[in-house]
Motif scaffolding. Structure first.
Motif, PDB file in Angstrom:
ATOM      1  N   ARG A  28      18.035 -20.206  12.048  1.00 53.04           N
ATOM      2  CA  ARG A  28      17.661 -21.530  12.563  1.00 53.04           C
ATOM      3  C   ARG A  28      16.923 -22.365  11.528  1.00 53.04           C
ATOM      4  NH1 ARG A  28      14.418 -19.291  17.655  1.00 53.04           N
ATOM      5  NH2 ARG A  28      13.724 -17.910  15.952  1.00 53.04           N
ATOM      6  N   LEU A  29      16.489 -21.775  10.425  1.00 53.19           N
ATOM      7  CA  LEU A  29      15.723 -22.503   9.412  1.00 53.19           C
ATOM      8  C   LEU A  29      16.521 -22.739   8.138  1.00 53.19           C
ATOM      9  CD1 LEU A  29      12.231 -20.765   9.776  1.00 53.19           C
ATOM     10  CD2 LEU A  29      13.004 -22.920  10.772  1.00 53.19           C
ATOM     11  N   THR A  30      17.829 -22.614   8.173  1.00 57.60           N
ATOM     12  CA  THR A  30      18.655 -22.938   6.996  1.00 57.60           C
ATOM     13  C   THR A  30      18.744 -24.459   6.839  1.00 57.60           C
ATOM     14  OG1 THR A  30      20.636 -22.852   8.361  1.00 57.60           O
ATOM     15  CG2 THR A  30      20.008 -20.832   7.208  1.00 57.60           C
ATOM     16  N   PHE A  31      18.854 -24.907   5.601  1.00 59.58           N
ATOM     17  CA  PHE A  31      18.931 -26.352   5.326  1.00 59.58           C
ATOM     18  C   PHE A  31      19.709 -26.558   4.037  1.00 59.58           C
ATOM     19  CE2 PHE A  31      15.143 -24.727   3.288  1.00 59.58           C
ATOM     20  CZ  PHE A  31      15.146 -25.317   2.038  1.00 59.58           C
ATOM     21  N   ASN A  32      20.167 -27.801   3.868  1.00 56.42           N
ATOM     22  CA  ASN A  32      20.891 -28.199   2.656  1.00 56.42           C
ATOM     23  C   ASN A  32      19.998 -29.114   1.843  1.00 56.42           C
ATOM     24  OD1 ASN A  32      23.290 -26.845   3.383  1.00 56.42           O
ATOM     25  ND2 ASN A  32      23.885 -28.563   4.718  1.00 56.42           N
ATOM     26  N   SER A  33      19.668 -28.663   0.631  1.00 58.25           N
ATOM     27  CA  SER A  33      18.808 -29.460  -0.238  1.00 58.25           C
ATOM     28  C   SER A  33      19.033 -29.007  -1.666  1.00 58.25           C
ATOM     29  CB  SER A  33      17.339 -29.287   0.168  1.00 58.25           C
ATOM     30  OG  SER A  33      16.484 -29.976  -0.720  1.00 58.25           O
ATOM     31  N   SER A  34      18.610 -29.883  -2.571  1.00 55.60           N
ATOM     32  CA  SER A  34      18.717 -29.532  -3.990  1.00 55.60           C
ATOM     33  C   SER A  34      17.692 -28.479  -4.397  1.00 55.60           C
ATOM     34  CB  SER A  34      18.528 -30.791  -4.843  1.00 55.60           C
ATOM     35  OG  SER A  34      17.274 -31.397  -4.569  1.00 55.60           O
ATOM     36  N   ILE A  35      16.700 -28.244  -3.570  1.00 55.65           N
ATOM     37  CA  ILE A  35      15.677 -27.227  -3.850  1.00 55.65           C
ATOM     38  C   ILE A  35      16.038 -25.971  -3.075  1.00 55.65           C
ATOM     39  CG2 ILE A  35      13.236 -26.635  -3.660  1.00 55.65           C
ATOM     40  CD1 ILE A  35      12.571 -29.545  -3.936  1.00 55.65           C
ATOM     41  N   ASP A  36      16.076 -24.839  -3.789  1.00 54.49           N
ATOM     42  CA  ASP A  36      16.458 -23.583  -3.150  1.00 54.49           C
ATOM     43  C   ASP A  36      15.339 -22.982  -2.318  1.00 54.49           C
ATOM     44  OD1 ASP A  36      18.961 -23.743  -4.295  1.00 54.49           O
ATOM     45  OD2 ASP A  36      18.369 -22.582  -6.076  1.00 54.49           O
ATOM     46  N   GLN A  37      14.081 -23.204  -2.715  1.00 53.33           N
ATOM     47  CA  GLN A  37      12.958 -22.563  -2.033  1.00 53.33           C
ATOM     48  C   GLN A  37      11.812 -23.537  -1.906  1.00 53.33           C
ATOM     49  OE1 GLN A  37      10.627 -19.203  -3.815  1.00 53.33           O
ATOM     50  NE2 GLN A  37      11.722 -17.995  -2.271  1.00 53.33           N
ATOM     51  N   LEU A  38      11.177 -23.548  -0.753  1.00 57.93           N
ATOM     52  CA  LEU A  38      10.065 -24.436  -0.473  1.00 57.93           C
ATOM     53  C   LEU A  38       8.802 -23.625  -0.240  1.00 57.93           C
ATOM     54  CD1 LEU A  38      11.769 -26.880   2.065  1.00 57.93           C
ATOM     55  CD2 LEU A  38      11.483 -27.201  -0.398  1.00 57.93           C
ATOM     56  N   SER A  39       7.695 -24.045  -0.862  1.00 59.29           N
ATOM     57  CA  SER A  39       6.377 -23.464  -0.596  1.00 59.29           C
ATOM     58  C   SER A  39       5.706 -24.317   0.461  1.00 59.29           C
ATOM     59  CB  SER A  39       5.524 -23.430  -1.868  1.00 59.29           C
ATOM     60  OG  SER A  39       6.111 -22.593  -2.839  1.00 59.29           O
ATOM     61  N   LEU A  40       5.418 -23.688   1.575  1.00 58.57           N
ATOM     62  CA  LEU A  40       4.920 -24.427   2.725  1.00 58.57           C
ATOM     63  C   LEU A  40       3.462 -24.120   2.985  1.00 58.57           C
ATOM     64  CD1 LEU A  40       7.944 -23.808   5.119  1.00 58.57           C
ATOM     65  CD2 LEU A  40       7.624 -25.671   3.484  1.00 58.57           C
ATOM     66  N   SER A  41       2.849 -24.978   3.751  1.00 64.22           N
ATOM     67  CA  SER A  41       1.478 -24.760   4.174  1.00 64.22           C
ATOM     68  C   SER A  41       1.438 -23.654   5.229  1.00 64.22           C
ATOM     69  CB  SER A  41       0.891 -26.048   4.752  1.00 64.22           C
ATOM     70  OG  SER A  41      -0.366 -25.807   5.338  1.00 64.22           O
ATOM     71  N   ILE A  42       0.264 -22.955   5.289  1.00 64.73           N
ATOM     72  CA  ILE A  42       0.144 -21.874   6.263  1.00 64.73           C
ATOM     73  C   ILE A  42       0.151 -22.420   7.691  1.00 64.73           C
ATOM     74  CG2 ILE A  42      -1.055 -20.342   4.672  1.00 64.73           C
ATOM     75  CD1 ILE A  42      -3.689 -21.183   5.957  1.00 64.73           C
ATOM     76  N   LYS A  43      -0.028 -23.713   7.845  1.00 64.18           N
ATOM     77  CA  LYS A  43       0.074 -24.277   9.195  1.00 64.18           C
ATOM     78  C   LYS A  43       1.494 -24.190   9.729  1.00 64.18           C
ATOM     79  CE  LYS A  43      -3.788 -27.505   8.772  1.00 64.18           C
ATOM     80  NZ  LYS A  43      -4.219 -28.930   8.854  1.00 64.18           N
ATOM     81  N   MET A  44       2.434 -24.038   8.797  1.00 63.62           N
ATOM     82  CA  MET A  44       3.823 -23.874   9.201  1.00 63.62           C
ATOM     83  C   MET A  44       4.014 -22.586  10.002  1.00 63.62           C
ATOM     84  SD  MET A  44       6.835 -25.358   8.833  1.00 63.62           S
ATOM     85  CE  MET A  44       8.590 -24.975   8.926  1.00 63.62           C
ATOM     86  N   LEU A  45       3.126 -21.602   9.776  1.00 67.81           N
ATOM     87  CA  LEU A  45       3.251 -20.332  10.484  1.00 67.81           C
ATOM     88  C   LEU A  45       3.052 -20.498  11.992  1.00 67.81           C
ATOM     89  CD1 LEU A  45       1.204 -18.050   8.064  1.00 67.81           C
ATOM     90  CD2 LEU A  45       3.677 -18.016   8.413  1.00 67.81           C
ATOM     91  N   GLU A  46       2.325 -21.527  12.381  1.00 64.18           N
ATOM     92  CA  GLU A  46       2.075 -21.724  13.801  1.00 64.18           C
ATOM     93  C   GLU A  46       3.322 -22.173  14.545  1.00 64.18           C
ATOM     94  OE1 GLU A  46      -1.057 -24.523  14.002  1.00 64.18           O
ATOM     95  OE2 GLU A  46      -2.524 -23.256  12.948  1.00 64.18           O
ATOM     96  N   GLY A  47       4.296 -22.698  13.819  1.00 64.21           N
ATOM     97  CA  GLY A  47       5.472 -23.236  14.491  1.00 64.21           C
ATOM     98  C   GLY A  47       6.711 -22.379  14.378  1.00 64.21           C
ATOM     99  N   ILE A  48       6.649 -21.217  13.678  1.00 63.90           N
ATOM    100  CA  ILE A  48       7.836 -20.385  13.523  1.00 63.90           C
ATOM    101  C   ILE A  48       7.563 -18.975  14.074  1.00 63.90           C
ATOM    102  CG2 ILE A  48       8.573 -21.683  11.497  1.00 63.90           C
ATOM    103  CD1 ILE A  48       7.609 -19.347   9.775  1.00 63.90           C
ATOM    104  N   TRP A  49       8.634 -18.225  14.259  1.00 62.78           N
ATOM    105  CA  TRP A  49       8.498 -16.847  14.743  1.00 62.78           C
ATOM    106  C   TRP A  49       8.071 -15.941  13.593  1.00 62.78           C
ATOM    107  CZ3 TRP A  49      10.761 -12.280  13.257  1.00 62.78           C
ATOM    108  CH2 TRP A  49      10.600 -11.178  14.117  1.00 62.78           C
ATOM    109  N   LYS A  50       7.173 -14.963  13.897  1.00 62.03           N
ATOM    110  CA  LYS A  50       6.695 -13.989  12.917  1.00 62.03           C
ATOM    111  C   LYS A  50       6.736 -12.611  13.567  1.00 62.03           C
ATOM    112  CE  LYS A  50       2.742 -15.934  12.797  1.00 62.03           C
ATOM    113  NZ  LYS A  50       3.066 -17.030  13.717  1.00 62.03           N
ATOM    114  N   PRO A  51       7.029 -11.565  12.794  1.00 60.83           N
ATOM    115  CA  PRO A  51       6.980 -10.203  13.363  1.00 60.83           C
ATOM    116  C   PRO A  51       5.535  -9.802  13.673  1.00 60.83           C
ATOM    117  CG  PRO A  51       7.390 -10.113  11.000  1.00 60.83           C
ATOM    118  CD  PRO A  51       7.475 -11.563  11.379  1.00 60.83           C
ATOM    119  N   ASP A  52       5.353  -9.077  14.759  1.00 66.51           N
ATOM    120  CA  ASP A  52       4.016  -8.640  15.177  1.00 66.51           C
ATOM    121  C   ASP A  52       3.684  -7.303  14.520  1.00 66.51           C
ATOM    122  OD1 ASP A  52       5.960  -7.299  16.541  1.00 66.51           O
ATOM    123  OD2 ASP A  52       4.846  -7.177  18.430  1.00 66.51           O
TER     124      ASP A  52
END
Length: 523
Positions: free
Chosen positions: A123-147
């Protein structure tokens, strides 16, 4: 006129945008570019290149923001990736920065590490000229993470100085890298029978708290477990750290786990210097009493008691940092052996004192044929003492003629009708004094006949049962002042030989222990 002003308006808008969003250097480049346009001159290539790159970055930033907004617009963080299409695979690796302390008292260990997890979310695939994005840790609040949690953990935590030490990167194919810096404290069950020559296995078990193996599967990636350079443990050597993927059963469900075992071997140098060497020297020191004269009772007893008290102090001090286990460790057995040898030294002197020291000297056992003769000799000595008493009492009953015949200092022998001179009296008293006090036979006594000595085992047997009659028999013979006991002579050889053999057996037994059980599960 309006068409001529359009380029100028575009330049002014760019200048204002740089003023609002960029630093002063961006504003200076925009001003130079605007001046060159107004003056009809061509800007420099460096200025135009920098402005074009900034335009591209600004456009890319706007594109990334739009991409993330689109990705999270209909995203449900409560659903795991590929729900209903198979289990989500979480690849894990650990980089250990430092390890320790390792506590035998609490049976736990701690380590500082980088803990990384990777999984793919379509669900998080995208098309962009950048292969990898460094995101803020606030992004963790909006995505699924293993427990993920540590099955044998105790009080682990994430470092938060100066900010929470977390990292998240999102690839264009939907792969998420989630890294954090942790201090992990985990339990380490230890068996201390071979302490301090022991080898311990401290496991770390990683798994999901709620998801079964049908939902989430954990795997080691190609980097698996690594150690940073310069790791050193004060008490142990890290000899190996094998790892594996496994499953465990809990409450009827199967869960996927990762396990790594840290196989440790203890350093024995500290215990050699502070326990084994002092105990060995104290045991050797207790053997000095075998060369001390048996008449020095206080010296030999005080030496043995001092050795026992010193060993007791070492034993108590060595147990402070160990748990109160119900079994004896290897060090305990060595201390027990040291106690046994020191106490045996005291008991050896007790045997010497009980059988061979009467006043001073050693008394062998007489033959039965000499017993009657010794009894008669004692009766004659008693009669002679009675005669001396009678002579003193009858000294005043002499006739005047007899008194004239006596010289000054002579004594009348009443029973025999003769008298003896003062010199004879003095010599007799001196001989009697030497015979009674010094333990030496008087010159007038007959020379003792050859005697028979019992074997050592026979003497030890009577010592154990406390045969008082046997002891009195040994006292009935003549003595030898400052003589050396046969028990002491044997002990000078026997004690060091036994201690050396026991030491060889001890070190061979505990140094040749098998490696620890590598995969004993700790839930």
């Amino acid at each position: 006129m309006t068409a001529a002003l359009q380029p100028l308006q575009a330049l002014v808008m760019q200048l204002l945008l740089l003023l609002l969003t960029g630093p002063a250097s961006h504003l200076a480049d925009g001003y130079r570019f605007l001046s060159s346009e107004l003056n009809g001159t061509k800007p420099s290539e460096a200025t135009s290149g920098r402005i074009q790159r900034r335009h591209a970055n600004l456009a890319l930033s706007e594109n990334i923001s739009a991409v993330l907004e689109n990705l999270l617009k209909n995203y449900d963080s409560t659903q795991r990736p590929a729900s209903g299409l198979g289990p989500t695979r979480v690849q894990t690796n650990i980089l250990i920065r430092s390890m320790g302390p390792i506590s035998e008292l609490d049976m736990e260990y701690s380590m500082d590490c980088y803990f990384r997890q990777m999984w793919r979310d379509q669900r998080l695939t995208f098309n962009s000229s950048i292969d990898q994005l460094s995101l803020s840790i606030k992004m963790l609040e909006g995505i699924w993470k293993p427990d993920t949690y540590f099955l044998n953990g105790r009080g682990s935590y994430v470092h938060t100085i100066t900010r929470p030490n977390k990292l998240i990167r999102l690839s264009s194919n939907g792969v998420i890298l989630y890294s954090m810096r942790l201090t992990i404290k985990a339990k380490c069950p230890m068996l201390l029978q071979h302490f301090p020559m022991d080898k311990q296995t401290c496991p770390l078990v990683i798994g999901s708290y709620a998801y079964t193996s049908h939902d989430v599967i954990y795997e080691w990636d190609h980097e698996n477990v690594r150690l940073a350079r310069g790791i050193y443990l004060s008490q142990f050597d890290l000899i190996s750290y094998p790892f594996r993927n496994a499953t465990v059963q809990r409450k009827g469900e199967e869960y996927s786990i990762l396990q790594v075992n840290f196989n440790l071997q203890r350093h024995t140098g500290y215990f050699m210097i502070n326990v084994y060497l002092p105990c060995t020297l104290i045991v050797v020191l207790s053997w000095v009493s075998f060369w001390i004269n048996r008449e020095a009772t206080a010296d030999r007893v005080s030496l043995g008691i001092t050795a026992v008290l010193t060993l007791s102090t070492i034993s108590i001090d060595s147990r402070i940092s160990l748990p109160k286990v119900s079994y004896a460790t290897a060090m305990d057995w060595f201390l027990f052996a040291s106690f046994a040898f020191v106490i045996a030294t005291l008991l050896e002197f007790a045997g010497v004192h009980f059988f061979t020291k009467v006043g001073s000297g050693e008394f062998p056992v007489l033959d039965e044929s000499n017993t009657e003769q010794e009894r008669r000799s004692q009766e004659e000595e008693e009669e002679e003492e009675d005669e001396w008493e009678d002579e003193e009492l009858m000294e005043e009953e002499l006739s005047p003629e007899q008194e004239q015949e006596l010289r000054p200092g002579d004594v009348w022998r009443h029973r025999t009708g003769t008298y003896i001179g003062s010199r004879d009296i003095h010599q007799g008293m001196l001989d009697n004094h030497i015979s009674v006090v010094g333990g030496l036979p008087s010159p007038s006594s007959p020379s003792p006949k050859p005697v028979r000595s019992d074997p050592c085992w026979y003497q030890v047997l009577h010592c154990i049962i406390g045969n008082e009659l046997y002891r009195r028999k040994r006292r009935s013979a003549g003595s030898r002042i400052n003589s050396v006991s046969r028990i002491d002579r044997v002990s000078r050889v026997l004690f060091p030989l036994l201690f050396g053999c026991l030491s060889l057996f001890y070190w061979n037994l505990y140094w040749s222990q098998p490696p620890p059980n590598s995969w004993e599960m700790t839930d």
